[in-house]
Design a protein around this motif. Structure first.
Motif, mmCIF file in Angstrom:
data_model
loop_
_atom_site.group_PDB
_atom_site.id
_atom_site.type_symbol
_atom_site.label_atom_id
_atom_site.label_comp_id
_atom_site.label_asym_id
_atom_site.label_seq_id
_atom_site.Cartn_x
_atom_site.Cartn_y
_atom_site.Cartn_z
ATOM 1 N N CYS A 65 0.825 -1.218 0.000
ATOM 2 C CA CYS A 65 0.000 0.000 0.000
ATOM 3 C C CYS A 65 0.855 1.262 0.000
ATOM 4 C CB CYS A 65 -0.943 0.008 1.195
ATOM 5 S SG CYS A 65 -0.122 0.167 2.783
ATOM 6 N N TYR B 7 -8.937 -1.169 3.935
ATOM 7 C CA TYR B 7 -8.375 0.037 3.329
ATOM 8 C C TYR B 7 -7.548 -0.292 2.084
ATOM 9 C CZ TYR B 7 -7.013 4.980 3.709
ATOM 10 O OH TYR B 7 -6.853 6.329 3.495
ATOM 11 N N THR B 8 -6.637 -1.273 2.248
ATOM 12 C CA THR B 8 -5.779 -1.648 1.114
ATOM 13 C C THR B 8 -6.598 -2.280 -0.001
ATOM 14 O OG1 THR B 8 -4.290 -2.327 2.882
ATOM 15 C CG2 THR B 8 -3.520 -2.647 0.641
ATOM 16 N N HIS C 192 -8.483 0.253 -1.862
ATOM 17 C CA HIS C 192 -7.549 0.993 -2.713
ATOM 18 C C HIS C 192 -7.224 0.189 -3.968
ATOM 19 C CE1 HIS C 192 -3.682 3.005 -3.737
ATOM 20 N NE2 HIS C 192 -4.310 4.046 -3.257
ATOM 21 N N PHE D 52 -9.535 8.254 -5.223
ATOM 22 C CA PHE D 52 -9.617 7.517 -3.966
ATOM 23 C C PHE D 52 -10.087 8.405 -2.815
ATOM 24 C CE2 PHE D 52 -7.646 5.093 -0.327
ATOM 25 C CZ PHE D 52 -8.558 4.063 -0.381
#
Length: 722
Positions: A395, A416-417, A420, A432
């Motif tokens: 990330c 979160y990752t 993304h 994003f």
């Protein structure tokens, strides 16, 4: 056939004892039960050639090559590792283990490096190959750990089979052999087991039973909505399997903020009461987004400690905002027995707080962990270099620091990752920031949810849908009866994952569902028991070489398991390859070894890559154990025909376009079909998110422009209605 025949002869007891005569073959017809060879070496050459010609088989989110430096494995002494907490568990059982934890002087740590840390930082891509290299060091030098979280949750299962092409059960088995002294801990999604959906009750019980048999010790049981009936089922399944039950309350909001009334201190206390009453061995707070600030940590943990003085308390958090170490120290001071950390080089940001920082901060105090800081440094050095092998998934390629905006958007660290990754895959990488803002808006649309898989995925799916279609929260509410929402959102509103605290949002729910049926109560309660005998029979028909664990994998992820076994059949045991070879293949003239199993090592050298032939193939030449071998590989890039798919014209009413990029999973209509407004037309899939495209009008299908498995870009024409 002579080799398998001779193997049977050499394994025959009569032959081994030298008592054969001229009737030997006639009297032993089983000698002709020839087991077909695995042909692993040739399959691996085929895989390596495929990667050399076409690039990685696993999706790569960032154009970054694996580091050319291999991690140095710290020295490990000979002999058995020292006794650890697992020895207490095996001797005293779950109840005695819980008492020992509560009576322990000093702060205990759970290490998440083997699962949640790399799920949060590296999109769950760390392979068993790299975990097992460092496992003996952990067993010998970190024996004082409370547990190692190395398994469970959906990502471990899904990614292992879908993207790493390895068996998640083999990971558990291998690590158990290498780390016999430290308890293993997994994440169990209550009635969802390790999937994204509901399973029959007997499937959850069977899963826990087989997991315990394969070496799992502690089951952290949670539900994505804190829906008590789902949690109780998971607790019962883990407990009946003989595991340590760690009931986990998912934390959101802020207990110190009087304006956040939905998830108050009273809410968490009452839920904890129910879980303790149900017999949990350990009580856990799962702060999946890192929202626990030090003041809230002190208030929540002190309240729970006063109310439940004899129950061990375990706190999990993420360090997204950067306050994780401070919050975990506050938890420890307030009476928590165990906190979660990750080794330094795999900590921080969306991962857990730093192990080294916590160990150093409590050293010499009454919370001293007893762990040697120097050993943590050695452990961290291994992962610092190993992490470089996964540069394409890291990330930090685009995210350079933690971000306190998590207190606003409340995105779980583990998601979160992935979010993304999904945003980049769907062409939303440059948006994003909008996705994060939309996440907060989507959460409000859905009624302010507890957000952890699968509920967090539902919020994320809706957020990306809003960004891709340039929709505001108000517009979504106004057009809810016209929009083709992601399937996960529709199923959540139908009640597929349970009932949220405070109920479903209205009138949004009614507008989205229209006449669709709803589930009342616990979703899995109405499902008929899974017939494992029939499932095993059907799996064996497709894949002859299966284990009892494979049957469980097929029950949890039928399609993913089927594709994994198909890949395995074509390319062999790719888990034996080093991570660099797995991701980018060998360089020309590179020599390397591949250990298939103890005593069976392949010596391989990549020799040459041939020119493209008329059939669109390239011949790749290797030297295998001193002999020349070659494989023909189809060059997929060269074979691609230029294909321009028509776009849906927005001003032509009957043209239906793809709402976002994705693969066509299912087409529900054909040319000439009469359809009604709102009727499903097709299903698209993008990065595990399925979207049903519904008809915006009534009419007749004029023409269908897509086929199953076709990849579409946004606005590509799906069909025409007249």
């Amino acid at each position: 056939t002579n080799i398998p025949f001779l193997q049977n002869v050499l394994n025959n007891n009569q032959f081994l004892h030298g008592t054969v005569d001229t009737q030997f073959i006639d009297e032993n017809p089983e000698l002709f039960h020839l087991r077909t060879g695995l042909n692993r070496a040739q399959k691996l050459l085929h895989y390596l050639g495929h990667v050399m010609v076409n690039g990685p088989t696993t999706p790569i989110p960032v154009k970054a090559k694996p580091s050319s430096v291999d991690p140095v494995i710290p020295q490990v002494p000979l002999g058995q590792p020292p006794a650890g907490f697992r020895d207490i568990l095996l001797r005293e059982g779950p109840e005695g283990f819980a008492k020992a934890v509560r009576q322990h002087k000093g702060l205990l740590l759970m290490d998440t490096t083997f699962r949640d840390a790399h799920q949060s930082l590296l999109a769950t891509r760390v392979r068993t190959h790299d975990l097992q290299l460092i496992a003996p060091f952990v067993a010998h030098n970190l024996s004082g750990l409370f547990s190692i979280e190395n398994w469970g949750a959906g990502a471990t299962f899904d990614v292992a089979m879908r993207f790493l092409y390895e068996c998640p059960w083999r990971r558990l088995q291998k690590l158990r052999q290498l780390i016999p002294n430290i308890p293993f801990q997994m994440l169990l999604r209550g009635a969802n087991a390790v999937g994204y959906t509901n399973y029959p009750d007997n499937a959850v019980f069977k899963f826990c039973e087989v997991a315990k048999e394969n070496g799992m010790d502690i089951f952290r049981v949670f539900d994505s909505l804190n829906y008590l009936p789902n949690m109780l089922l998971g607790m019962e399944a883990a407990g009946s399997a003989g595991g340590v039950v760690e009931a986990s309350i998912s934390y959101t909001g802020d207990v110190t903020d009087p304006s956040r009334t939905k998830y108050s201190l009273e809410y968490y206390t009452k839920l904890a009461e129910e879980l303790v009453k149900a017999g949990t061995h350990i009580l856990s707070i799962k702060d999946m987004a890192g929202l626990l600030k030090p003041k809230a940590s002190d208030l929540l943990i002190r309240t729970l400690r006063d109310k439940f003085p004899d129950v061990p308390i375990h706190v999990h958090t993420h360090d997204t905002a950067g306050a994780g170490v401070a919050s975990m120290l506050a938890c420890a001071a307030a009476g928590a027995d165990i906190v979660d950390v990750a080794v330094d080089s795999m900590s921080g940001m969306t991962s857990q707080p730093s192990m080294g920082a916590v160990v150093a901060c409590v050293r010499g105090t009454e919370q001293d962990t007893g762990i040697q800081l120097e050993k943590v440094f050695d452990y961290s050095e291994y992962w610092e270099v190993a992490r470089g092998l996964y540069a394409a998934f890291d990330c930090t390629a685009t995210m350079k620091s933690g971000n306190a905006d998590v207190y606003e958007n409340e995105i779980p660290g583990g998601q979160y990752t992935n979010l993304h990754f999904q945003a980049h895959s769907m062409g939303l990488g440059n948006k994003f920031k909008q996705v994060k803002k939309a996440y907060a808006e989507a959460n409000k649309l859905l009624g302010d949810l507890i957000k952890v898989t699968p509920s967090s995925k539902i919020v994320g799916d809706l957020a990306q849908f809003m960004v891709h279609n340039n929709l505001t929260r108000q517009e979504v509410e106004e057009k809810a009866d016209e929009l083709s929402f992601p399937l996960s959102v529709v199923e959540y509103l139908q009640g597929y994952i349970g009932i949220p605290h405070g109920g479903f949002p209205e009138p949004f729910r009614t507008k989205v569902l229209k006449d669709l049926p709803c589930i009342e109560g616990r979703p899995g309660a109405s499902l008929p028991p899974l017939n494992f005998d029939e499932l095993e029979k059907s799996v064996r028909e497709k894949h002859p070489r299966i284990t009892p664990e494979d049957v469980i994998s097929a029950a949890m992820y039928p399609k993913v398991f089927d594709e994994f076994k198909g890949f395995n059949s074509e390319f062999g045991p790719v888990e034996c390859l080093s991570t660099r070879l797995f991701l980018e293949g060998p360089k020309i003239a590179e020599e390397f070894e591949v250990e298939l199993e103890r005593g069976k090592t392949l010596h391989i050298k990549a020799l040459a890559l041939g020119d493209l032939n008329q059939a669109g193939q390239r011949e790749v030449f290797f030297e295998l154990n001193g002999q020349l071998r070659s494989v023909l590989i189809k060059d997929t890039q060269a074979m691609k025909e230029m294909h321009f798919h028509p776009k849906a014209l927005k001003d032509v009413k009957g043209q239906i376009g793809a709402p976002m990029p994705g693969k066509v999973v299912d087409i529900k209509v054909k040319a000439g079909s009469a359809i009604e407004k709102g009727q499903p037309l097709c299903v698209l899939s993008a990065m595990k998110m399925e979207t049903v495209v519904n008809s915006p009008l009534s009419g007749t299908i004029k023409k269908v422009y897509v086929k199953p498995d076709m990849h579409l870009e946004g606005d590509d024409l799906i069909l025409e209605i007249e």
